[in-house]
Enzyme design. Structure first.
Site, PDB file in Angstrom:
ATOM      1  N   ASP A 180      54.433  45.005  40.034  1.00  0.00           N
ATOM      2  CA  ASP A 180      53.118  44.729  39.490  1.00  0.00           C
ATOM      3  C   ASP A 180      52.406  43.853  40.524  1.00  0.00           C
ATOM      4  OD1 ASP A 180      51.994  44.084  36.084  1.00  0.00           O
ATOM      5  OD2 ASP A 180      50.888  44.479  37.924  1.00  0.00           O
TER       6      ASP A 180
HETATM    7  C1  GLC Z   1      47.732  44.015  36.628  1.00  0.00           C
HETATM    8  C2  GLC Z   1      48.511  44.567  35.451  1.00  0.00           C
HETATM    9  C3  GLC Z   1      48.974  45.984  35.649  1.00  0.00           C
HETATM   10  C4  GLC Z   1      48.011  46.714  36.558  1.00  0.00           C
HETATM   11  C5  GLC Z   1      48.128  46.055  37.936  1.00  0.00           C
HETATM   12  C6  GLC Z   1      47.163  46.675  38.940  1.00  0.00           C
HETATM   13  O1  GLC Z   1      47.975  42.646  36.759  1.00  0.00           O
HETATM   14  O2  GLC Z   1      49.610  43.823  34.988  1.00  0.00           O
HETATM   15  O3  GLC Z   1      49.057  46.589  34.355  1.00  0.00           O
HETATM   16  O4  GLC Z   1      48.346  48.085  36.641  1.00  0.00           O
HETATM   17  O5  GLC Z   1      47.916  44.654  37.874  1.00  0.00           O
HETATM   18  O6  GLC Z   1      45.853  46.432  38.558  1.00  0.00           O
END
Ligand code: GLC
Length: 711
Positions: free
Chosen positions: A265
């Protein structure tokens, strides 16, 4: 490219060129600020601009034009002609915004949810998106956690059904085909169970709870063929999932045979320093890479450290090759070596974005996601010539899309006011969009036959980092309801929001309640149709609605305990609030009514390979053609690992005319009765079971049967 050609390409790459493929950065590095959508902390990513220029993938580019510019610049300057891959958070639609996923799950209609995902894929791929970070399948039974909005709610079975539908809607048979995008299931794993409902917090889940309740939906997405898996921010039993070899190598890759890309993430690799697992980004890179994370989203851990880790021998270059090969394979599956631009097309954008076909699918999904919770005296549907006043802060609001509607065109959302005004046949109505309460408003309210009140939680209060310790609606909204209630008791309340909220007082003061969630672009049109009877409610709750926040976490899949609640002393529950939800999972009314006959069984013993059939005659006893989601629950009465008092194991949507009846059949199989025992074997145990067939998880329409494993 063939796999051999891909292998040849890999063999020509330098170590640095390989590591470049494992870095994902925001499009912010490529274009100026006003076009940047940041979904995570960017200021201290630490990524050097020269590394960013060589990154293998981009997150959240915002249009075909930008994506083309970035890709063409990249292809002119990159070595070995390896195209960029563009990924984005297309969570509930791209430009045509669908209802929030928790609302879509209330449709209990996987084919329509799949159609919605296909709409999202068609629009997103025209805009240059090749991978969506969806579906989010984290199981959630605590609506204090703001990201419940992105989930399919509290039930593992429903979450599995919705996960499969969305993966197939995005990818189709072949994600390289026009209008298809690869799907990334998230957040692996257990992110939906943070302590106190606080986002990013530790999740303590017993191994049996994890494997029985929380993992199935990710596996459903993997089994449906999702191409990527995203790790999560949380600790799972005090270990960051982004460093968990048990989760990634053992479960995901070995047990589930997942061969796709694992992506962190945003900054979740670097955050293992903050978690206190690692002292610096080199250790964080090592921990994540050893666990099996291929791509570092948004930080410099991999780009700054992997080369050193290879040189020191802590990581073998062959392991880097495996990760890079998976990334190259993904690009190849999307056809990018033949066409680095895939579906990027400004003309297609204009033709597809918010087109009538897409709007209609969004409207149908909104209609099927509304849940009618109360309809005293059949006050709904409204008559089109009835003197009704529509009022409340959401009446004229376009805040009907979830906080993950990153690419939405703000003015494209149809407000309720617009929906009512554009409805050709509604001849008599008053619209009062203000919140202030003055004499004119008093007179309108006092004289109206009915009052429809549109209130709820703003979309900005749910989603990522939007956990709440309270589940109340804004005070001003509740005050408006109380003021209206003093003047007119014929109140219909429409509740908006991204989570189950506390609505006990609201329900007591309303003759009818519709839970509209965050219905998306077509929300206003759908509500006008629903309120005036052009459509009949069929939604069923994907998540229990609590009496109060103190009940959290809350799920129908609870245990008997040794002292089930009975209202007396020494029993499970509270002394100040009933332990049951205000409205249960699976609950939802229609404008018509359905009767359920008894559960009829073709036999009373299930054994290996010998299922029985459970049937129930459902009749439409009301005055409207309606759709009912008939639900099948199972209870294993006695087992060496105690089983919940009910578990959803199937459902069927049936549409009946007034007076029509239909026999719904379910096959009760051995597979349905299996669970993980104390030795983590997935098996059924002989003994007594109940099968329930009903209109919600409250049903007691049941029949006893046996499972015998030695027949
Ligand atoms: C965010 C979220 C995730 C998302 C990623 C990219 O913090 O936790 O769900 O896909 O970053 O934006």
């Amino acid at each position: 490219m063939t796999n051999n050609e891909l292998r040849d390409l890999l063999s020509e790459l330098s170590l640095q060129e390989k590591i470049d493929q494992l870095l994902q950065i925001s499009g912010a590095y490529y274009y100026n600020d006003q076009n940047v959508i940041l979904t995570g902390p960017c200021e201290d990513s630490g990524v050097k601009i020269e590394d960013a220029r060589r990154a293998g993938s981009i997150i959240n580019a915002t249009s075909a034009g930008f994506a083309k510019t970035i890709q063409s610049t990249h292809m002119k300057t990159c070595s070995k002609n390896i195209p960029l891959i563009f990924m984005a958070d297309v969570i509930n639609g791209y430009k045509t915004i669908l209802p929030a996923p928790i609302a879509q799950a209330c449709s209990f209609d996987p084919s329509l949810v799949e159609a919605g995902a296909s709409v999202a894929a068609a629009e997103a791929s025209a805009a240059g998106v090749m991978v969506t970070f969806s579906p989010m399948v984290d199981l959630v039974n605590d609506s204090r956690w703001g990201r419940v909005m992105e989930s399919a709610g509290e039930d593992p079975y429903l979450s599995c059904v919705m996960a499969k539908a969305m993966v197939e809607g995005y990818q189709g048979e072949d994600c390289s085909k026009p209008g298809r995008i690869a799907s990334c299931v998230k957040h692996f794993a257990g992110y939906g169970a943070p302590m106190g409902g606080r986002d990013y917090d530790n999740c303590e889940l017993s191994p049996l709870t994890l494997i029985e309740d929380y993992l199935p939906a990710y596996k459903a997405a993997v089994d449906a063929g999702c191409e990527l898996v995203m790790t999560s921010y949380n600790l799972l039993n005090r270990v960051p999932t982004t460093s968990s070899r048990e989760l990634i190598k053992d479960t995901l890759r070995e047990s589930w045979d997942f061969n796709g890309v694992v992506i962190s993430d945003w900054a979740s690799i670097a955050e293992m320093i903050t978690h206190g697992l690692c002292t610096d980004e080199r250790e964080a890179a090592f921990a994540a890479f050893r666990a099996g994370v291929d791509i570092d989203m948004g930080t410099s851990c991999y780009s700054n450290s992997l080369a050193q880790l290879v040189e020191s021998g802590e990581i073998k270059e062959a392991e880097i090759d495996s990760a890079v090969f998976r990334v190259l394979e993904l690009k190849n599956k999307l056809g990018l070596f033949e066409n680095p631009y895939k579906d990027m097309d400004e003309v297609a954008e204009q033709n597809l974005f918010l087109c009538d076909k897409h709007r209609q699918i969004a409207r149908n999904l909104a209609l099927e996601s509304f849940v009618l919770l109360k309809n005293e005296g059949a006050i709904l549907p409204l008559k089109k010539d009835q003197k009704v006043i529509h009022t409340g802060p959401f009446l004229d609001s376009q805040d009907l899309c979830s906080s993950w509607s990153l690419f939405a065109q703000k003015d494209s959302t149809v407000s309720v006011k617009q929906g009512i005004e554009s409805h050709k046949e509604i001849s008599e109505y008053m619209l009062y969009a203000g919140e202030e309460f003055n004499d004119e408003f008093y007179n309108c309210v006092a004289s109206a036959e009915k009052v429809v009140l549109y209130i709820g939680e703003p979309s900005s209060m749910s989603g990522e980092s939007r956990s709440r310790a309270n589940l109340t609606l804004p005070d001003s909204h509740m005050q408006l309801l109380r003021n209206v209630y003093k003047l007119n008791k014929e109140i219909i309340t429409v509740v908006f929001g991204g989570r189950p909220l506390e609505i006990q007082e609201l329900t007591e003061k309303s003759k009818a309640v519709i839970y509209a969630w965050l219905p998306g672009t077509e929300g206003g049109n759908a509500l006008a149709e629903m309120l005036y009877g052009d459509a009949v409610p069929s939604g069923k709750l994907s998540m229990s609605i609590p009496r109060c926040v103190g009940q959290m976490p809350l799920s129908y899949r609870r245990f008997s305990t040794g002292r089930p609640y009975n209202g007396s002393d020494y029993c499970n529950g509270y002394i100040d609030v009933l332990p049951t939800p205000l409205f249960s999972f699976g609950y939802g009314l229609s404008y018509t009514e359905f009767s359920y006959g008894p559960v009829l069984l073709s036999g009373y013993t299930v054994s290996p390979g010998l299922p029985i059939t459970a049937q129930c005659i459902i009749k439409n006893t009301g005055f409207f053609r309606g759709t009912e989601t008939v639900q099948l629950y199972i209870r294993d009465c006695v087992a060496l690992v105690v089983r919940p008092i009910k578990e959803l194991k199937g459902f069927k949507r049936i549409t009946l005319d007034p007076g029509e009846e239909f026999t719904v059949s379910f096959s009760i199989t051995e597979e349905m009765l299996k669970f993980y025992n104390r030795d983590y074997e997935f098996k059924a145990e002989k003994g007594e079971f109940f099968v329930f067939i009903g209109d919600s998880s409250d049903t007691e329409n049941k029949q006893l049967f046996y499972y015998d494993d030695n027949k």
